[in-house]
Design a protein around this motif. Structure first.
Motif, short mmCIF file in Angstrom:
data_model
loop_
_atom_site.label_atom_id
_atom_site.label_comp_id
_atom_site.label_asym_id
_atom_site.label_seq_id
_atom_site.Cartn_x
_atom_site.Cartn_y
_atom_site.Cartn_z
N ALA A 1 47.98 83.16 76.08
CA ALA A 1 49.36 83.53 76.40
C ALA A 1 49.38 84.50 77.58
CB ALA A 1 50.04 84.15 75.19
N SER A 2 50.40 84.42 78.39
CA SER A 2 50.56 85.29 79.55
C SER A 2 50.98 86.69 79.11
CB SER A 2 51.61 84.71 80.50
OG SER A 2 52.89 84.75 79.90
N PRO A 3 50.82 87.70 79.98
CA PRO A 3 51.29 89.05 79.63
C PRO A 3 52.77 89.09 79.29
CG PRO A 3 49.81 89.15 81.52
CD PRO A 3 50.04 87.70 81.24
N ALA A 4 53.60 88.37 80.05
CA ALA A 4 55.04 88.37 79.76
C ALA A 4 55.32 87.77 78.38
CB ALA A 4 55.78 87.57 80.83
N SER A 5 54.58 86.73 78.01
CA SER A 5 54.76 86.12 76.68
C SER A 5 54.33 87.07 75.58
CB SER A 5 53.97 84.82 76.58
OG SER A 5 54.42 83.87 77.51
N MET A 6 53.24 87.78 75.79
CA MET A 6 52.76 88.72 74.78
C MET A 6 53.71 89.90 74.61
SD MET A 6 50.25 87.42 73.30
CE MET A 6 49.97 88.87 72.27
N GLN A 7 54.37 90.32 75.70
CA GLN A 7 55.34 91.41 75.57
C GLN A 7 56.50 91.01 74.67
OE1 GLN A 7 56.17 92.37 79.70
NE2 GLN A 7 54.94 94.24 79.56
N GLN A 8 56.72 89.70 74.51
CA GLN A 8 57.78 89.25 73.61
C GLN A 8 57.45 89.55 72.15
OE1 GLN A 8 60.77 88.26 74.91
NE2 GLN A 8 59.63 88.90 76.73
N THR A 9 56.16 89.75 71.82
CA THR A 9 55.83 90.15 70.46
C THR A 9 56.37 91.54 70.16
OG1 THR A 9 53.67 91.09 71.06
CG2 THR A 9 53.73 88.75 70.51
N ILE A 10 56.50 92.36 71.20
CA ILE A 10 57.10 93.68 71.03
C ILE A 10 58.62 93.57 71.02
CG2 ILE A 10 57.26 96.03 71.95
CD1 ILE A 10 54.47 95.22 70.96
N THR A 11 59.16 92.81 71.97
CA THR A 11 60.62 92.66 72.05
C THR A 11 61.19 92.05 70.78
OG1 THR A 11 60.50 92.39 74.46
CG2 THR A 11 62.50 91.63 73.38
N LEU A 12 60.57 90.96 70.29
CA LEU A 12 61.07 90.33 69.07
C LEU A 12 60.94 91.25 67.87
CD1 LEU A 12 60.03 86.56 69.04
CD2 LEU A 12 62.32 87.54 68.99
N TYR A 13 59.89 92.04 67.83
CA TYR A 13 59.73 92.98 66.73
C TYR A 13 60.87 94.00 66.74
CZ TYR A 13 57.39 95.73 63.17
OH TYR A 13 57.09 96.37 61.99
#
Length: 417
Positions: A65-77
């Motif tokens: 996964a790209s860095p932007a996609s992984m940051q979504q694990t924080i945003t969705l949380y």
């Protein structure tokens, strides 16, 4: 008048009021919940977010996964924490704090198991969202239980102490996350969280008493009416929005710190946790100052000083970076001071917002938590649009902390006290 005298005076004056005005059980009938347990359930919600931050690059590589996609694990949380707190407030007002908390902790535990065995980014995102929805119960109901069991003269101090103690865990969690991810892989983080979830469920079931003596019907129309009343209260809205901005000003930094430290400053991934932990230590120091000075300093001093300090540090971060002078020392000092400002303002904002909504404490605590997480989600989403992590972080923080200052001023001008 000493603190005991203040409590007796507050008790005498409030006992003379109707119960609907006081909005809580009489002092003589209040039960006590173990503070350490409230700390544990409150920190659980945010710990699952902070502990995973250092593992973003490692987990991203493993899941392709790209860095932007992984940051979504924080945003969705953060989104899950926001939405969940809107739900648990009214549920706890209707069913009681204890059953609502146990339901949330059970969801938190189950979602942790799903995340542990996630085979793809999509699976992990879904598990993170569910885990956040469960963790929201601890954040909302920990505060509501403090409000149930504290006298007015002690409420700000108790909330500040709870805030201080719950920051210690998230302050250590990035360090724990860095160690686990580097030595055992990112899935070890979820083994840790599952064990923690088991401990919370068992301890809450055995030790947590019911602290709410009032019940209100659980109906969609009633919930909507309660939230309309809160939104129609300008004092609550102002303090809630200001406190939300102050508290979550560190979220853009937490979302970008792995990339600032690892990619821009060139430090190994194992060091990321220490840079993230500095922010929590700063917030803890600010909260401790608020707790020590409450009663001798006006609350608005904490609000304005804290928000102004955070905003000025965000501006300084941008300037230092543009001058080419950003290094590890400068980043630590700026982030520490900025989050110390958040620690100064947050307990006073929370106390003022809950006090402005008598009779709706559970819903007010949930709405306050929703505001915090909503602002955190906005902040972590906005930094993803920037090409330069440091610039995106600083600009987002400037906007959020400036809004906090304006919100405090709005609420203060409309407050009768």
């Amino acid at each position: 008048m000493n603190e005991d005298g203040k409590d007796r005076a507050a008790r005498s004056s409030l006992e003379a009021l109707p119960q609907s005005v006081v909005g809580a059980a009489p002092f003589a009938d209040r039960v006590r919940a173990p503070l350490w347990l409230l700390v544990l359930v409150t920190l659980s919600g945010t710990m699952a977010m902070h502990i995973f931050v250092p593992a973003l690059p490692v987990a991203g590589s493993a899941l392709h996964a790209s860095p932007a996609s992984m940051q979504q694990t924080i945003t969705l949380y953060v989104v899950g924490l926001a939405v969940g707190q809107l739900i648990y407030g009214p549920i706890s007002d209707a069913w009681g704090r204890r059953p609502a908390l146990l339901m949330g902790l059970g969801l938190y535990l189950g979602a942790g198991l799903l995340a542990l065995f996630a085979p793809s980014l999509e699976w992990l995102l879904a598990a993170r969202l569910l885990q956040a929805l469960g963790g929201a119960a601890g954040i909302t109901l920990g505060r509501a239980i403090v409000r149930d069991t504290s006298t007015p003269a002690r409420m700000t101090k108790d909330l500040a102490l709870l805030n201080l103690l719950t920051l210690v865990g998230p302050g250590l969690s990035p360090i724990i996350g860095s160690y686990l991810a580097e030595h055992f892989g990112w899935r070890a983080i979820y083994v840790f969280l599952v064990c923690m979830g088991c401990a919370m469920v068992i301890c809450s079931y055995k030790l947590l008493p019911e602290t709410s003596k009032q019940r209100s019907p659980l109906a969609v129309a009633g919930i909507a009416s309660d939230y309309r009343r809160l939104l129609g209260n300008p004092v609550f809205v102002g303090f809630m929005l200001g406190g939300s901005c102050s508290t979550t000003a560190l979220y853009p930094y937490l979302a970008t710190v792995p990339y600032i430290v690892h990619e821009q400053l060139g430090y190994p991934i194992s060091q990321v946790g220490w840079f993230a932990a500095v922010t929590i230590v700063g917030a803890s120091v600010g909260t401790l100052i608020t707790r020590r000075l409450t009663g001798s300093v006006k609350p608005e001093i904490f609000l304005y000083a804290g928000a102004a300090l955070s905003c000025s540090m965000a501006v300084l971060l941008l300037l230092v970076y543009q001058w080419g002078a950003l290094n590890a020392t400068a980043l630590v000092l700026i982030s520490f001071t900025m989050t110390m400002g958040a620690g100064l303002a947050s307990p006073a904002a929370l106390s003022r917002s809950l006090s402005s909504a008598p009779g709706l404490v559970g819903s007010a605590a949930g709405f306050y938590g929703f505001g915090q997480m909503a602002m955190g989600a906005i902040g972590t989403k906005l930094v993803g649009y920037g090409d330069d992590p440091t610039v995106a972080c600083a600009v987002t923080q400037i906007a959020i902390t400036a809004l906090a200052l304006a919100s405090y001023r709005f609420a203060q001008r409309r407050s009768p006290v």
